[in-house]
Scaffold this motif. Sequence first.
Motif, mmCIF file in Angstrom:
data_model
loop_
_atom_site.group_PDB
_atom_site.id
_atom_site.type_symbol
_atom_site.label_atom_id
_atom_site.label_comp_id
_atom_site.label_asym_id
_atom_site.label_seq_id
_atom_site.Cartn_x
_atom_site.Cartn_y
_atom_site.Cartn_z
ATOM 1 N N THR A 1 65.880 67.639 81.486
ATOM 2 C CA THR A 1 65.414 67.027 83.245
ATOM 3 C C THR A 1 66.716 66.147 83.716
ATOM 4 O O THR A 1 67.329 65.757 83.540
ATOM 5 C CB THR A 1 64.315 66.161 83.101
ATOM 6 N N ALA A 2 66.643 66.835 84.907
ATOM 7 C CA ALA A 2 68.330 66.246 85.796
ATOM 8 C C ALA A 2 67.041 66.097 87.182
ATOM 9 O O ALA A 2 66.572 66.178 87.863
ATOM 10 C CB ALA A 2 68.902 67.451 86.242
ATOM 11 N N ASN A 3 67.703 64.761 87.150
ATOM 12 C CA ASN A 3 67.150 64.247 88.052
ATOM 13 C C ASN A 3 68.560 63.746 89.596
ATOM 14 O O ASN A 3 69.757 62.961 89.121
ATOM 15 C CB ASN A 3 66.593 62.483 88.300
ATOM 16 N N ILE A 4 68.309 64.830 90.614
ATOM 17 C CA ILE A 4 69.900 64.827 91.536
ATOM 18 C C ILE A 4 69.336 64.001 93.108
ATOM 19 O O ILE A 4 68.602 64.088 93.615
ATOM 20 C CB ILE A 4 69.881 66.019 91.243
ATOM 21 N N GLY B 1 60.617 61.349 91.439
ATOM 22 C CA GLY B 1 61.287 61.006 89.605
ATOM 23 C C GLY B 1 60.918 61.024 89.190
ATOM 24 O O GLY B 1 60.885 60.752 88.042
ATOM 25 N N LEU B 2 59.433 62.020 88.921
ATOM 26 C CA LEU B 2 58.989 61.369 87.084
ATOM 27 C C LEU B 2 58.644 62.936 87.391
ATOM 28 O O LEU B 2 58.169 63.823 87.744
ATOM 29 C CB LEU B 2 56.815 60.826 88.492
ATOM 30 N N VAL B 3 59.199 63.059 85.696
ATOM 31 C CA VAL B 3 58.285 64.148 84.781
ATOM 32 C C VAL B 3 56.969 63.585 84.045
ATOM 33 O O VAL B 3 57.280 63.209 83.532
ATOM 34 C CB VAL B 3 59.882 64.071 83.980
ATOM 35 N N CYS B 4 56.493 64.904 83.735
ATOM 36 C CA CYS B 4 55.048 65.181 83.794
ATOM 37 C C CYS B 4 54.808 65.993 82.174
ATOM 38 O O CYS B 4 55.120 66.702 82.621
ATOM 39 C CB CYS B 4 54.368 64.816 84.652
ATOM 40 N N VAL B 5 54.128 65.947 81.264
ATOM 41 C CA VAL B 5 53.572 66.528 80.735
ATOM 42 C C VAL B 5 52.684 66.822 80.354
ATOM 43 O O VAL B 5 51.700 65.462 79.646
ATOM 44 C CB VAL B 5 55.040 66.278 79.057
ATOM 45 N N HIS C 1 65.517 58.781 91.276
ATOM 46 C CA HIS C 1 65.924 60.198 91.910
ATOM 47 C C HIS C 1 65.076 61.896 92.089
ATOM 48 O O HIS C 1 64.765 62.131 90.559
ATOM 49 C CB HIS C 1 67.492 60.670 91.562
ATOM 50 N N PRO C 2 65.109 62.343 92.715
ATOM 51 C CA PRO C 2 64.069 63.725 92.933
ATOM 52 C C PRO C 2 64.302 64.637 91.886
ATOM 53 O O PRO C 2 65.881 64.234 91.308
ATOM 54 C CB PRO C 2 63.771 64.699 94.365
ATOM 55 N N VAL C 3 63.377 64.591 90.660
ATOM 56 C CA VAL C 3 63.075 65.647 89.627
ATOM 57 C C VAL C 3 63.970 67.815 90.241
ATOM 58 O O VAL C 3 63.068 67.897 91.015
ATOM 59 C CB VAL C 3 62.707 65.896 88.623
ATOM 60 N N ARG C 4 65.187 67.880 90.160
ATOM 61 C CA ARG C 4 65.277 69.416 90.737
ATOM 62 C C ARG C 4 66.235 70.130 89.384
ATOM 63 O O ARG C 4 65.588 71.148 89.668
ATOM 64 C CB ARG C 4 67.350 69.045 91.503
#
Length: 619
Positions: A548-551, A514-518, A534-537
């Motif tokens: 970003t979408a966590n599905i 569930g982590l979004v990295c830049v 939730h996982p980033v899909r």
Amino acid sequence: MADDELVAFRKRWKEELEHSEQHSSKAQSPSRAEEHGSLEDKDAGGGLTQSEDQPEYVSIASGLLDGRTSPLLDRIQKERTRRKRQHLGISSACNTNPQQDQPQKQVTKKEKLVDQFIQDLNEVNDIPFFDIELPYELALKIFQYLTCAELGRCAQVSQAWRVLAEDDGLWFKMCIREGFYPNASMSDSPCWKSTLRDCRFSANTVRTNWKSRVGSLSQLQFELGKVLCDVSTCDKFVLAGYTSGDVRLWDTLHWDSAASYLKTNSLSAATDPRPFVRHVQVNNAVAAAAYEDGCVDLWSTETGGEPIHHYQSPGEIQAVALSPDSPVLASVAGPNVRLDHADDRGYWRSLHQAQLPRHVEGLVLVPGRATQHPLAALRAGESVYLLDPREEKPWSIHSVYGHPVTCLDTSDCYVAFGVKRSGWAMHDGGNKIHVCSLETGKPVVSVGGSPGDFTCINVKDAPPHLLVCGNKDRRVRVFDLRAASSVASLYAHHLGVTAVQADDWKIVSGGGEGLVCVWELRMRAKLWEMHNRHPVRHVRFNTSTLVTANIPDDKSPRGACITDDDLTAHRRHRGVICHYDFSEDASSQDHVLPICKSNYMETHGYNYNIGLVVPYDRL
């Protein structure tokens, strides 16, 4: 005048000067000097003189016929003749001085060289670079190859060059060349130089906001009691499908747009319970959704409302693809592939149907293709196929027994796919990414060599000649296709990389945790990160926005309490869509993105921001 004639004339001029210095007592009469000058003018003009009633272009043409390459040579010769006359006049005045009986000072050779050097510098300064007869269009043709800094330097040379350097057509072409307003016309701005300056300032501000995590954050929610199934984005549009069977479209530039509410087809609406939405796709013209029962709906992003196209597949839809720049829709149900397109009147029709020897797992439409001639790339088990409606059946560009294809993506000229290697092949470099040419279907390069499976590839949105991919070994990798070498390898997500995208200076990746990295590509350093449950899909960004979408993986969770009879999902199980806008003012502290996403309704939180050690301090 030819070069030999100029050399001979200069030599003859020096001899006469030396002769006049030796016989300074004999002053030359003005009539003699005028006669001598007229003869030189005749010699400089190549034997042809310009009369008073003769137009100037006739003399220019005559000079070109005589062998001169430019009218500028005439102006050079006239300037030299004028300087010689001036020098001879000064010499005559000195010779008529009453003090001429005094002994003259001996002129050394060094002084002569210095005088000649100063004279040459004067000639360079007095002769312009552009002749007055050079057309304005030719001067602009020369100036259009200069950069902004070079145009600024040229504007300080002279008034004529300033007019050329500030021509609005030059700045309009430069603005288009740098990617600002690609579809604009010359009349859209009164001053394209100011427009380019403003665009550059805005771009620098947005880049600074990206690096400093300054902007606005919006969470897009529609069905509060249902689980998010799939998300797709294109420019300003965000499309989402839910387990309730509803499809929601957001216009991020006009949040109150009437086209946001999309109605389901009558067949799916009459079913109780309504089928889940499995896949969604959107471009600038249409939005598509595939349901669990095999139905496919298509809406217009401008009007919304009722579907403009609908069809029923014989089985469950495994994948749906929508061309980003043309009205072409592709869907896969088992081994069956179907292509639909819109004709000139806007009516959607079936373009092509094909059947592959095995079930298709992934589908991508090649961008930049015409509506009548789309090209689709498909992965099915260990094979990769290209489907062209003009051909009778698809042709295989890769097939190795026991080496399944794990991910697939295409650009306008390449198709890239990850291959899982097993058995004896694992000792030969590990898993690979193969890149093939769409024009020939032949392999171009093979990169990689990781023990983990490649889970995602992005070559369509990557910079030219670069490929970015994610792997189960927790790393994000960037490859240079020209040298078949690795540009960057970033340790990112401990549950594997699920989504990735890159541009010329940054990388955005999403992981299963569930982590979004830049990331900053040049420094290979993490700028900041955001976390959700939730996982980033889905990860997509443009110049100033990020979506970003966590599905969730579980589409049918239990309720908020174990004693609940209904299956209405608690919001911690629903998934979330985050929209980041980095075009906000950096001076406002209210636009600093919060890292801690928890609130007083949850029993625990993720404290990634040092300034928010306890999330309940804001109450």
